[in-house]
Design a protein around this motif. Structure first.
Motif, PDB file in Angstrom:
ATOM      1  N   LEU A  20       0.805  -1.216   0.000  1.00 32.33           N
ATOM      2  CA  LEU A  20       0.000   0.000   0.000  1.00 32.33           C
ATOM      3  C   LEU A  20       0.843   1.272   0.000  1.00 32.33           C
ATOM      4  N   LEU A  21       2.065   1.205   0.484  1.00 35.76           N
ATOM      5  CA  LEU A  21       2.872   2.415   0.666  1.00 35.76           C
ATOM      6  C   LEU A  21       3.110   3.191  -0.634  1.00 35.76           C
ATOM      7  N   PRO A  22       3.567   2.558  -1.729  1.00 30.74           N
ATOM      8  CA  PRO A  22       3.797   3.341  -2.956  1.00 30.74           C
ATOM      9  C   PRO A  22       2.521   3.979  -3.486  1.00 30.74           C
ATOM     10  N   GLY A  23       1.398   3.268  -3.385  1.00 34.12           N
ATOM     11  CA  GLY A  23       0.136   3.808  -3.869  1.00 34.12           C
ATOM     12  C   GLY A  23      -0.304   5.034  -3.099  1.00 34.12           C
ATOM     13  N   LEU A  24      -0.056   5.063  -1.804  1.00 33.20           N
ATOM     14  CA  LEU A  24      -0.434   6.218  -0.996  1.00 33.20           C
ATOM     15  C   LEU A  24       0.372   7.454  -1.406  1.00 33.20           C
ATOM     16  N   VAL A  25       1.657   7.261  -1.666  1.00 37.57           N
ATOM     17  CA  VAL A  25       2.488   8.384  -2.106  1.00 37.57           C
ATOM     18  C   VAL A  25       1.988   8.912  -3.453  1.00 37.57           C
ATOM     19  N   SER A  26       1.723   8.023  -4.394  1.00 38.60           N
ATOM     20  CA  SER A  26       1.242   8.436  -5.710  1.00 38.60           C
ATOM     21  C   SER A  26      -0.125   9.101  -5.617  1.00 38.60           C
ATOM     22  N   LEU A  27      -0.974   8.591  -4.745  1.00 37.92           N
ATOM     23  CA  LEU A  27      -2.316   9.155  -4.599  1.00 37.92           C
ATOM     24  C   LEU A  27      -2.252  10.627  -4.204  1.00 37.92           C
ATOM     25  N   VAL A  28      -1.397  10.957  -3.268  1.00 34.18           N
ATOM     26  CA  VAL A  28      -1.257  12.345  -2.837  1.00 34.18           C
ATOM     27  C   VAL A  28      -0.813  13.228  -4.012  1.00 34.18           C
ATOM     28  N   LEU A  29       0.162  12.743  -4.787  1.00 30.01           N
ATOM     29  CA  LEU A  29       0.659  13.516  -5.918  1.00 30.01           C
ATOM     30  C   LEU A  29      -0.419  13.732  -6.978  1.00 30.01           C
ATOM     31  N   TYR A  30      -1.144  12.678  -7.315  1.00 30.93           N
ATOM     32  CA  TYR A  30      -2.145  12.774  -8.369  1.00 30.93           C
ATOM     33  C   TYR A  30      -3.386  13.524  -7.914  1.00 30.93           C
ATOM     34  N   ALA A  31      -3.741  13.400  -6.655  1.00 30.80           N
ATOM     35  CA  ALA A  31      -4.889  14.145  -6.152  1.00 30.80           C
ATOM     36  C   ALA A  31      -4.635  15.641  -6.277  1.00 30.80           C
ATOM     37  N   GLY A  32      -3.428  16.066  -5.925  1.00 31.12           N
ATOM     38  CA  GLY A  32      -3.090  17.482  -6.072  1.00 31.12           C
ATOM     39  C   GLY A  32      -3.136  17.937  -7.517  1.00 31.12           C
ATOM     40  N   ALA A  33      -2.625  17.085  -8.432  1.00 27.71           N
ATOM     41  CA  ALA A  33      -2.610  17.452  -9.847  1.00 27.71           C
ATOM     42  C   ALA A  33      -4.028  17.550 -10.411  1.00 27.71           C
ATOM     43  N   THR A  65      -0.961   6.786 -16.257  1.00 25.50           N
ATOM     44  CA  THR A  65       0.346   7.066 -15.679  1.00 25.50           C
ATOM     45  C   THR A  65       0.411   6.767 -14.187  1.00 25.50           C
ATOM     46  N   PHE A  66      -0.749   6.681 -13.521  1.00 26.78           N
ATOM     47  CA  PHE A  66      -0.739   6.386 -12.086  1.00 26.78           C
ATOM     48  C   PHE A  66      -0.018   5.068 -11.818  1.00 26.78           C
ATOM     49  N   THR A  67      -0.349   4.064 -12.610  1.00 27.51           N
ATOM     50  CA  THR A  67       0.287   2.764 -12.418  1.00 27.51           C
ATOM     51  C   THR A  67       1.777   2.840 -12.683  1.00 27.51           C
ATOM     52  N   ALA A  68       2.160   3.538 -13.776  1.00 30.10           N
ATOM     53  CA  ALA A  68       3.582   3.636 -14.115  1.00 30.10           C
ATOM     54  C   ALA A  68       4.358   4.345 -13.018  1.00 30.10           C
ATOM     55  N   VAL A  69       3.813   5.457 -12.528  1.00 29.91           N
ATOM     56  CA  VAL A  69       4.502   6.219 -11.479  1.00 29.91           C
ATOM     57  C   VAL A  69       4.529   5.420 -10.185  1.00 29.91           C
ATOM     58  N   THR A  70       3.416   4.768  -9.852  1.00 31.58           N
ATOM     59  CA  THR A  70       3.369   3.980  -8.621  1.00 31.58           C
ATOM     60  C   THR A  70       4.336   2.805  -8.690  1.00 31.58           C
ATOM     61  N   LEU A  71       4.407   2.152  -9.850  1.00 27.64           N
ATOM     62  CA  LEU A  71       5.339   1.039 -10.000  1.00 27.64           C
ATOM     63  C   LEU A  71       6.782   1.517  -9.938  1.00 27.64           C
ATOM     64  N   LEU A  72       7.036   2.721 -10.479  1.00 25.78           N
ATOM     65  CA  LEU A  72       8.391   3.258 -10.427  1.00 25.78           C
ATOM     66  C   LEU A  72       8.777   3.596  -8.985  1.00 25.78           C
ATOM     67  N   LEU A 111      -9.307   6.402  -3.767  1.00 24.84           N
ATOM     68  CA  LEU A 111      -8.668   5.492  -2.811  1.00 24.84           C
ATOM     69  C   LEU A 111      -8.682   4.027  -3.237  1.00 24.84           C
ATOM     70  N   VAL A 112      -9.585   3.669  -4.160  1.00 22.74           N
ATOM     71  CA  VAL A 112      -9.680   2.257  -4.552  1.00 22.74           C
ATOM     72  C   VAL A 112      -8.387   1.791  -5.204  1.00 22.74           C
ATOM     73  N   ALA A 113      -7.787   2.648  -6.039  1.00 19.46           N
ATOM     74  CA  ALA A 113      -6.562   2.267  -6.734  1.00 19.46           C
ATOM     75  C   ALA A 113      -5.471   1.875  -5.752  1.00 19.46           C
ATOM     76  N   VAL A 114      -5.374   2.614  -4.656  1.00 21.45           N
ATOM     77  CA  VAL A 114      -4.329   2.334  -3.675  1.00 21.45           C
ATOM     78  C   VAL A 114      -4.500   0.943  -3.079  1.00 21.45           C
ATOM     79  N   PHE A 115      -5.728   0.596  -2.725  1.00 22.83           N
ATOM     80  CA  PHE A 115      -5.973  -0.673  -2.052  1.00 22.83           C
ATOM     81  C   PHE A 115      -5.971  -1.861  -3.016  1.00 22.83           C
ATOM     82  N   LEU A 116      -6.232  -1.614  -4.293  1.00 21.54           N
ATOM     83  CA  LEU A 116      -6.251  -2.717  -5.256  1.00 21.54           C
ATOM     84  C   LEU A 116      -4.888  -2.976  -5.903  1.00 21.54           C
ATOM     85  N   MET A 117      -3.963  -2.027  -5.801  1.00 24.73           N
ATOM     86  CA  MET A 117      -2.676  -2.181  -6.474  1.00 24.73           C
ATOM     87  C   MET A 117      -1.918  -3.434  -6.043  1.00 24.73           C
TER      88      MET A 117
END
Length: 299
Positions: A29-42, A91-98, A222-228
């Motif tokens: 869950l950790l990488p998804g939470l970081v990406s979520l904050v970035l994408y939510a702001g964007a 790009t969410f998946t790509a950034v989260t995977l990176l 939030l679903v993306a974070v928990f399903l990743m």
């Protein structure tokens, strides 16, 4: 249709796997939470600025009478935000995977280990893997942008732009989302981006059955974070089947075992080179193993 259902079964199987291994769910869950904050702001910024951007690029409409000005710019604003959301999903998946490369690679290895058989390793350093992942993500983003621009233009067509085009957008998003997720397990099997794309092209419906429901779910906050984490696990299960050697025919018992597997998981197209090493047998219901995928990383 069997491949569509099969792709969805892999997605569900991955979610069941992480739920049965709670430690890895929290770990992933950790990488998804970081990406979520970035994408939510964007996306929030895009939501507030899309109307100003549309007004800036359409100065010719300033003198239009009401309600045509509001309708025209409102429609364009919705398209701009929709395109931004489309790109965010891809790009969410790509950034989260990176961001989470070490996390998700460990998760993928644990799935292979838990399912039995050899656990493949790329043999590359972490920095080399990060470079390859970033490079391939940029290449895929170029393809996605081409589709996005095309779909954006088609969105102006009455009726089709509001019905067929959004459906095509979800299919394109789902296909490339599947590619991003399966790339983790395929990289460990030393399959480069061309081989990854060729493998998924041979099983388009399987990729769509896996990716499109995931894209639809990712729309919900939030679903993306928990399903990743489960998506990575499910993609690894899919790769195991698509790159495993066919099981030898050992008589009626083998035939019965094959009958228990889901139909529709045929071999990938020719041209992959020698079969990859078998990575263990799979429990019934996950699909028939196919020929392996050859190819390694250059450089």
């Amino acid at each position: 249709m069997s491949d569509l259902a099969g792709g969805f079964r892999y997605l569900l199987a991955g979610q069941r796997w992480v739920l049965g291994h709670g430690r890895w769910l929290g770990f992933g869950l950790l990488p998804g939470l970081v990406s979520l904050v970035l994408y939510a702001g964007a996306l929030i910024g895009l939501g507030f600025g899309a109307d100003d951007f549309v007004a800036w690029v359409t100065p010719f409409a300033d003198d239009w009478s009401s309600p045509w000005l509001a309708v025209f710019r409102g429609f364009l604003t919705a398209l701009v935000f929709g395109l931004g959301l489309f790109l965010a999903v891809i790009t969410f998946t790509a950034v989260t995977l990176l961001i989470g490369q070490p996390f998700y690679e460990s998760l993928s290895e644990e799935v292979d280990r838990g399912e039995g058989g050899e656990v493949p390793e790329s043999g590359l350093s972490l920095w080399r893997e990060l470079w390859i992942s970033a490079r391939d993500s940029v290449r895929l983003l170029g393809r996605v942008l081409l589709y996005g621009v095309l779909l954006f233009a088609l969105g102006f067509i009455p009726v089709i732009g509001q019905t067929v085009v959004p459906a095509l957008g979800f299919c394109v998003s789902g296909y490339f989302l599947t590619q991003e997720l399966t790339s983790i397990a395929l990289m460990r099997r030393r399959v480069e981006l061309p081989g990854q794309l060729a493998l998924l092209r041979s099983r388009r419906m399987l990729a769509l059955g896996f990716g499109v429901p995931l894209v639809l779910a990712f729309i919900v906050p939030l679903v993306a974070v928990f399903l990743m984490p489960g998506a990575v696990a499910g993609a690894t299960l899919m790769v195991r089947d698509l790159t495993a050697d066919p099981e030898p025919d050992s008589g009626s018992g083998a035939d019965a075992g094959e009958g228990a597997r889901a139909e529709g998981f045929g071999p990938p197209p020719e041209g992959y080179g020698p079969p990859a090493t078998a990575y263990g047998t799979r429990p019934a219901g996950y699909g028939r193993p196919t020929d392996g995928v050859g190819g390694g990383f250059n450089g």
